[in-house]
Design an enzyme around this catalytic site. Structure first.
Site, PDB file in Angstrom:
ATOM      1  CG  ASP B 233      36.321  31.840  84.582  1.00  0.00           C
ATOM      2  OD1 ASP B 233      35.417  31.883  85.451  1.00  0.00           O
ATOM      3  OD2 ASP B 233      36.927  32.547  83.984  1.00  0.00           O
ATOM      4  CG  HIS B 321      42.922  33.422  89.569  1.00  0.00           C
ATOM      5  ND1 HIS B 321      42.818  34.862  89.361  1.00  0.00           N
ATOM      6  CD2 HIS B 321      41.980  32.901  89.210  1.00  0.00           C
ATOM      7  CE1 HIS B 321      41.599  35.271  89.208  1.00  0.00           C
ATOM      8  NE2 HIS B 321      40.931  33.904  89.108  1.00  0.00           N
TER       9      HIS B 321
END
Lengths: 406, 406
Positions: B233, B321
């Site tokens: 991330d 995503h």
């Protein structure tokens, strides 16, 4: 980086570099080796002459080696105290004793596998493969109610604690048939492993009861961590000979087990901090700055509970915390304390008191004195409690709790 | 051990030893310098050629030097991301605009003093004097409602976020007139400093609103931290040139400020984990193992949102995503993401999404796409939200927010 991870039982370049860094941090001070191998070596050396305790390694920066799950005693008690903890309690379904015994056996088998893998050099979950070694340690224990109901072979002293004056215990945050304490260098590892432990226990039939996380003040090797009042906590921990007498056992089938007492103690940090410093020190019986007892000049001076001022009053006041907790009032009995702080929001901070002992009555005797007379009582409140028989460790082919089923 | 603590702006023996340890851990790999001085040096070097971002130092073991509070930009945005965070939000009393302006000024003065002292080489609170340096960093920001009501000089884009499809926001855990984010190497430091910050803000007239703690996966220097789904991330974070264009500013009075978007995103870890690995990777658009986009072979390969399979379907699925969050859909706009994980009990774990940007609409445009189409949506839920204008830093004689009062 698996090539950097040495065997937990041996030395490794990474471990050496860790020690080198600690050496640099200490600027030539004493370097205490960390890791379970080192802890075992320390225990094997017997009593130390410098007055430090067997947990003197608390807060040491983690070395880059895994701490093996396997051993005669569980690493969650034996290894030096780590910066972060997470506790999980489970209940058994309470169907029949026979069915619950079977469930408990399956849960202990599942936990053994999950914890051994998570603590290994190659944990299966990719979230534990960060390049940093997890340094996970764990312990698994059995609550007194389950032990009695399922007629398990546990030490005779294991029992539910009596109620103490001032207790405000929330049963939803305490007790339980099965207790797991995880410790690691970081919270991430604990969150991931807690998820794996909960899934393993649930799938084997256990019912989640409560969880609690905590953390320790960063603490230079060889020094004692502070709690949120600023007090050093754990100074009078037992050395090796005292641990053999007061922490492990009793001898026989339970010689590699111990009893854990857990108390979730809310602390009024602002209220205590508002007292003048001298008053705070008289409440504790030690000086906050260096942790020395009011009767002495250095942290590891034994508090002299008989010393008096010229006016006849005690140097360590009659209601001081260290006096009432003193081993001198208890035939020398010492618990191995490995407490953590907790922060569950601005209105609920405090201490997760964790102490290991051979006989639960060691805690009961001290807490009876503290609960009635401790000058700290206006600033603390016991809000949850649990007791567990911490099982002996499991060898590489063994399962936790192998000795319970007599 | 003050003799070991070098000036944050220079090198020091302790910093050198820290780098030495990282070097050892990396076994000859690239050594990324940590600390704000080093971060500034890295930013000053301009674009890096290896594709790593300005936050590549995330997760680096802390060096033994304090990170100065003072500077043209707040250290809580500028310094490499640290392992633990704690956020605190406060409201102003909402009496008159004039009275609240006065209160805000006093609160900012109190916070400047408290945070500068706590981050210094010699923090006043003895609980921060452990021998280990705290490595505290912080940022202070102003919420959009307060900025509008008190007519403060903030960037024009600062506004309350629109509602997005699927939002389940708890106002008791979000928003606020004043936001403080603390970061440090350990939770103890955050708990102690949060207590000091709350006391300072309250005594100057602010009203506590919410707090939230979080933590990061241990992450080797130069690598990207993972979230609880196991995904890396922060891969696409901006380099220095992109940060000057997309993170800091706008130019003029706000060139050393930025806008923070905070989202508390609950994650269904078990539900996502139950998907087959290939399915999980198609939901994200990257391979969990190495973080590489499905269109490429290495983590820092730019995701090719136009690449197609022989059958004509997109290699990175239409609802993946990374596609919906891709800067390619947004004229290259990049936010500086410095997210943390949170664990508020077995039923509430997830991500504290923290992203810094020049213009709030950078987030709005991405989130509008994600909220309607992201294949991750069945597994995430936005449960709280806050926005703040992160003030320019304060020099040694300055106070945070000096530029607000035009």
């Amino acid at each position: 980086m698996p090539t950097e991870q040495g065997n937990a039982q041996g030395s490794s370049p990474a471990a050496a570099s860790g020690i080198g860094r600690r050496g640099a941090l200490l600027a030539g001070g004493a370097v205490l080796a960390a890791g379970i191998g080192a802890a075992a070596a320390e225990l094997a050396r017997g009593d130390r002459t410098d007055g430090r305790s067997v947990t003197a390694g608390a807060g040491a920066p983690p070395a880059a080696t895994a701490i093996s799950f396997h051993g005669t005693r569980q690493a969650g008690v034996l290894a030096p105290q780590q910066p972060a903890t997470h506790l999980l309690a489970f209940d058994l379904p309470r169907t029949s004793a026979a069915a619950d015994r079977k469930t408990l056996r399956e849960v202990l088998g599942a936990l053994t596998g999950t914890l051994a893998t998570a603590a290994s050099e190659a944990p299966a979950d990719p979230r534990l493969q960060s390049g940093a070694t997890t340094r996970l340690t764990s312990l698994v224990g059995i609550g007194p109610a389950a032990a009695a109901r399922l007629r398990l072979d546990v030490p005779a002293s294991l029992a539910v604690l009596p109620a103490f004056p001032g207790d405000r215990l929330d049963p939803r945050r305490g007790d339980g048939d099965l207790l797991v304490q995880l410790c690691a260098a970081d919270r991430w590892t604990l969150t991931v492993v807690a998820e794996l432990v909960a899934a393993a226990a649930r799938s084997a039939g256990a019912v989640p009861r409560w969880t609690q996380s905590g953390f320790m003040a960063p603490t230079a090797p060889g020094t004692t961590p502070r709690n949120l009042f600023g007090s050093k906590d754990g100074t009078a921990n037992p050395d090796r000979a005292a641990a053999d007498q007061w922490v492990w056992g009793p001898s026989g089938a339970h010689r590699d087990g111990t009893v854990l007492v857990y108390r979730r103690i809310h602390m009024d940090v602002a209220g205590f901090g508002a007292l003048p410093e001298g008053k705070r020190d008289r409440v504790i019986g030690r000086r906050a700055g260096d942790g020395s007892p009011l009767s002495g000049t250095a942290e590891h001076d034994e508090p002299d509970v008989y010393a008096k001022n010229p006016d006849g009053s005690y140097v360590i006041p009659a209601t001081a915390h260290v006096r009432l907790a003193s081993p001198r009032l208890d035939r020398g009995a010492r618990m191995l304390r490995r407490s953590y702080s907790y922060d569950d929001g601005p209105d609920d901070r405090g201490l997760l008191f964790c102490a290991f002992m051979r006989d639960l009555n060691q805690f009961v005797r001290v807490q009876e004195r503290l609960a009635t007379r401790d000058a700290l009582n206006p600033f603390v409140q016991h809000r949850a409690s649990a007791v567990a028989y911490v099982l002996p460790g499991a060898g590489k082919s063994g399962t936790l709790g192998d000795g319970l089923w007599t």
